[in-house]
Design an enzyme around this catalytic site. Structure first.
Site, PDB file in Angstrom:
ATOM      1  N   ALA A  63       0.820  -1.211   0.000  1.00  0.00           N
ATOM      2  CA  ALA A  63       0.000   0.000   0.000  1.00  0.00           C
ATOM      3  C   ALA A  63       0.854   1.261   0.000  1.00  0.00           C
ATOM      4  O   ALA A  63       0.497   2.274  -0.610  1.00  0.00           O
ATOM      5  CB  ALA A  63      -0.935  -0.002   1.204  1.00  0.00           C
ATOM      6  N   HIS A  91       2.301  -6.521  -5.724  1.00  0.00           N
ATOM      7  CA  HIS A  91       1.951  -7.947  -5.592  1.00  0.00           C
ATOM      8  C   HIS A  91       1.438  -8.518  -6.908  1.00  0.00           C
ATOM      9  O   HIS A  91       0.644  -9.462  -6.918  1.00  0.00           O
ATOM     10  CB  HIS A  91       0.872  -8.172  -4.523  1.00  0.00           C
ATOM     11  CG  HIS A  91       1.185  -7.699  -3.148  1.00  0.00           C
ATOM     12  ND1 HIS A  91       1.988  -8.397  -2.279  1.00  0.00           N
ATOM     13  CD2 HIS A  91       0.803  -6.577  -2.490  1.00  0.00           C
ATOM     14  CE1 HIS A  91       2.065  -7.735  -1.131  1.00  0.00           C
ATOM     15  NE2 HIS A  91       1.371  -6.613  -1.243  1.00  0.00           N
TER      16      HIS A  91
END
Length: 235
Positions: free
Chosen positions: A124, A160
């Site tokens: 994030a 990711h």
């Protein structure tokens, strides 16, 4: 912004490796002579900020880097102004961006980074370095004032990144969701970074590091980019 010093990691772990262990040398190299890191734990939701900060501190102990959580400062904007470097951890991207707005940190971070202060993000924390968070993988558990993020780079980031589809899975894949984004935003670049890799920006040069390929998505097309590829041209 041309004096930026960014390390945008895809993830905090690779497989079953210990927390941040794969990235320790990258982090130490990125920080150079910096000895204290201001940590922003706002993406943490199921872990409290003290525990999250201590987890990062434990990972960086062997590198002789002191980690201080921004939540321990009465004035978070002033903490940014006086930081040697900042790190923004992973978790929920919507919560992270919401708290950055809530604490009025967007402008403060942009200003310090534009003047060369090292920035490290993972998951994030890397996602919010992009233009917006519209290519996050996270559930919108809270609504930030805007999806506009830190804009430290001019493109979208998808941490990711994987094109793996579990057997029997019938929901949308990561690939399909990025394809949907491209249909509505055909001229907006997305960089998919796989676990274990990072984007490193020094000045105007952005380089994919970590020993694995990444992916560039643009105008409905997916292009593999090799380790060491320079992304400067799309920034």
């Amino acid at each position: 912004m041309t004096n930026q010093n960014l390390l945008l990691l895809s993830s905090s772990r690779v497989g079953d490796t210990p927390y941040l262990s794969h990235a320790l040398d990258m982090i130490k190299d990125h920080l150079g002579e910096v000895t204290e890191l201001l940590f922003i734990p706002y993406a943490g939701v199921t872990i409290n900020y003290d525990e999250y900060t201590q987890m990062v501190q434990s990972a960086l102990n062997d590198k002789n880097i002191k980690v201080v959580g921004i939540h321990s400062h009465a004035d978070p904007v002033n903490a940014i102004k006086n930081a040697q470097a900042i790190a923004v951890g992973g978790g929920n991207t919507f919560r992270l961006l919401h708290q950055l707005y809530e604490n009025k940190l967007i402008d403060a971070i942009q200003d310090r980074v534009s003047h060369g202060m090292p920035y490290i993000g993972w998951s994030a924390g890397s996602n919010v370095a992009g233009a917006t968070i519209r290519t996050t993988n996270d559930m919108p558990i809270i609504e930030p004032p805007s999806f506009n993020a830190l804009k430290l780079v001019n493109f979208q980031i998808n941490p990711h990144y994987t094109d793996y589809t579990p057997p029997g899975h019938n929901g949308e894949t990561r690939e399909q969701r990025l394809q949907e984004f491209m249909v509505l935003n055909p001229t907006t670049e997305i960089v998919g970074i796989v676990e274990g890799t990072a984007l490193k920006m020094t000045g105007e040069t952005i380089t994919l590091i970590g020993g694995k390929a990444g992916y560039l998505f643009l105008d409905g097309k997916k292009t593999e980019i090799e380790d060491g590829y320079e992304l400067t041209a799309i920034n």
